[in-house]
Design a protein around this motif. Sequence first.
Motif, mmCIF file in Angstrom:
data_model
loop_
_atom_site.group_PDB
_atom_site.id
_atom_site.type_symbol
_atom_site.label_atom_id
_atom_site.label_comp_id
_atom_site.label_asym_id
_atom_site.label_seq_id
_atom_site.Cartn_x
_atom_site.Cartn_y
_atom_site.Cartn_z
ATOM 1 N N TRP A 178 0.817 -1.210 0.000
ATOM 2 C CA TRP A 178 0.000 0.000 0.000
ATOM 3 C C TRP A 178 0.855 1.265 0.000
ATOM 4 N N ILE A 179 2.039 1.210 0.595
ATOM 5 C CA ILE A 179 2.918 2.377 0.672
ATOM 6 C C ILE A 179 3.273 2.819 -0.743
ATOM 7 N N HIS A 180 3.174 4.119 -0.973
ATOM 8 C CA HIS A 180 3.422 4.655 -2.313
ATOM 9 C C HIS A 180 4.830 4.337 -2.812
ATOM 10 N N GLU A 181 5.840 4.642 -2.029
ATOM 11 C CA GLU A 181 7.232 4.333 -2.387
ATOM 12 C C GLU A 181 7.944 3.742 -1.168
ATOM 13 N N PRO A 182 7.761 2.434 -0.928
ATOM 14 C CA PRO A 182 8.422 1.842 0.237
ATOM 15 C C PRO A 182 9.939 1.857 0.070
ATOM 16 N N VAL A 197 13.902 0.470 0.939
ATOM 17 C CA VAL A 197 14.509 -0.857 0.921
ATOM 18 C C VAL A 197 14.480 -1.482 2.313
ATOM 19 N N PHE A 198 14.541 -0.673 3.361
ATOM 20 C CA PHE A 198 14.439 -1.194 4.726
ATOM 21 C C PHE A 198 13.117 -1.921 4.916
ATOM 22 N N SER A 199 12.020 -1.342 4.428
ATOM 23 C CA SER A 199 10.698 -1.966 4.577
ATOM 24 C C SER A 199 10.649 -3.317 3.875
ATOM 25 N N TRP A 200 11.217 -3.380 2.675
ATOM 26 C CA TRP A 200 11.262 -4.655 1.955
ATOM 27 C C TRP A 200 12.104 -5.674 2.724
ATOM 28 N N ASN A 201 13.277 -5.246 3.171
ATOM 29 C CA ASN A 201 14.183 -6.169 3.853
ATOM 30 C C ASN A 201 13.593 -6.700 5.151
ATOM 31 N N VAL A 202 12.961 -5.850 5.912
ATOM 32 C CA VAL A 202 12.423 -6.287 7.191
ATOM 33 C C VAL A 202 11.239 -7.231 6.975
ATOM 34 N N THR A 203 10.498 -7.031 5.907
ATOM 35 C CA THR A 203 9.396 -7.939 5.601
ATOM 36 C C THR A 203 9.946 -9.292 5.142
ATOM 37 N N ILE A 204 10.964 -9.272 4.303
ATOM 38 C CA ILE A 204 11.609 -10.520 3.888
ATOM 39 C C ILE A 204 12.161 -11.241 5.118
ATOM 40 N N ARG A 205 12.767 -10.491 6.018
ATOM 41 C CA ARG A 205 13.308 -11.083 7.252
ATOM 42 C C ARG A 205 12.202 -11.742 8.072
ATOM 43 N N GLY A 206 11.047 -11.085 8.156
ATOM 44 C CA GLY A 206 9.920 -11.669 8.879
ATOM 45 C C GLY A 206 9.513 -13.011 8.292
ATOM 46 N N TYR A 207 9.466 -13.089 6.962
ATOM 47 C CA TYR A 207 9.123 -14.349 6.307
ATOM 48 C C TYR A 207 10.184 -15.414 6.560
ATOM 49 N N VAL A 222 10.910 -15.451 -0.920
ATOM 50 C CA VAL A 222 11.382 -15.411 -2.301
ATOM 51 C C VAL A 222 10.380 -14.683 -3.194
ATOM 52 N N LEU A 223 9.097 -14.921 -2.981
ATOM 53 C CA LEU A 223 8.072 -14.215 -3.766
ATOM 54 C C LEU A 223 8.138 -12.712 -3.514
ATOM 55 N N LEU A 224 8.372 -12.331 -2.274
ATOM 56 C CA LEU A 224 8.511 -10.918 -1.940
ATOM 57 C C LEU A 224 9.726 -10.319 -2.641
ATOM 58 N N TYR A 225 10.814 -11.058 -2.665
ATOM 59 C CA TYR A 225 12.026 -10.611 -3.361
ATOM 60 C C TYR A 225 11.747 -10.409 -4.850
ATOM 61 N N LYS A 226 11.046 -11.351 -5.453
ATOM 62 C CA LYS A 226 10.715 -11.220 -6.874
ATOM 63 C C LYS A 226 9.892 -9.967 -7.130
ATOM 64 N N ARG A 227 8.962 -9.687 -6.228
ATOM 65 C CA ARG A 227 8.156 -8.471 -6.382
ATOM 66 C C ARG A 227 9.018 -7.229 -6.197
ATOM 67 N N MET A 228 9.963 -7.289 -5.285
ATOM 68 C CA MET A 228 10.880 -6.176 -5.064
ATOM 69 C C MET A 228 11.685 -5.890 -6.327
ATOM 70 N N LEU A 229 12.117 -6.944 -7.011
ATOM 71 C CA LEU A 229 12.888 -6.773 -8.237
ATOM 72 C C LEU A 229 12.085 -6.066 -9.330
ATOM 73 N N ASP A 250 10.631 -0.421 -10.040
ATOM 74 C CA ASP A 250 11.588 0.359 -10.830
ATOM 75 C C ASP A 250 12.378 1.347 -9.978
ATOM 76 N N VAL A 251 11.834 1.685 -8.820
ATOM 77 C CA VAL A 251 12.391 2.768 -8.020
ATOM 78 C C VAL A 251 13.612 2.339 -7.205
ATOM 79 N N LEU A 252 13.583 1.148 -6.617
ATOM 80 C CA LEU A 252 14.697 0.760 -5.759
ATOM 81 C C LEU A 252 15.154 -0.654 -6.076
ATOM 82 N N LYS A 253 16.329 -0.968 -5.643
ATOM 83 C CA LYS A 253 16.939 -2.278 -5.868
ATOM 84 C C LYS A 253 17.347 -2.884 -4.527
ATOM 85 N N PRO A 254 17.492 -4.209 -4.501
ATOM 86 C CA PRO A 254 17.979 -4.859 -3.282
ATOM 87 C C PRO A 254 19.354 -4.320 -2.902
ATOM 88 N N ASP A 255 19.704 -4.456 -1.628
ATOM 89 C CA ASP A 255 21.002 -3.976 -1.170
ATOM 90 C C ASP A 255 21.751 -5.085 -0.433
#
Length: 152
Positions: free
Chosen positions: A37-41, A43-53, A63-70, A73-78
């Motif tokens: 829902w966040i307009h522009e989450p 990378v911390f938000s993505w990482n912490v959610t992946i960590r939760g999973y 892994v599905l969350l990572y694929k969606r992160m990829l 267009d705005v941010l990349k994994p770190d």
Amino acid sequence: MVLTGLVNDGFAMSRLVAFCALSESRALEYCTKILYWIHEPNVFSWNVTIRGYVESEDLEGAVLLYKRMLRCDVLKPDNHTYPLLLKACSCPSMNCVGFTVFGHVLRFGFEFDIFVHNASITMLLSYGELEAAYDVFNKGCVRDLVTWNAMI
């Protein structure tokens, strides 16, 4: 947060995502809804959610969350994203995904980050790929206690 307008504050929303992902209740479904829902989450938000999973042992969800992160267009994994994913992919049944993630590590240039480097070695060893792990070990610029322990 809605009443005060904090839903438009990226930092505040990232803290809410972190709370949902890492609290004892592990409200991962709710956490993921907030993340999407966040307009522009960030990378911390993505990482912490992946960590939760990963910590909930929902490796496919991570892994599905990572694929969606990829696909964003705005941010990349770190360099914090990949140790989580490599840990998730360390079970032998995930080796196809693990090798793909390892390819991304190389493609995006994170192979020399010590945490990514150590997680890569550990993942490769979990597949029984001693030669590949040794190759990664030898190409590393820095070795710490974790690196040596993984190889031992």
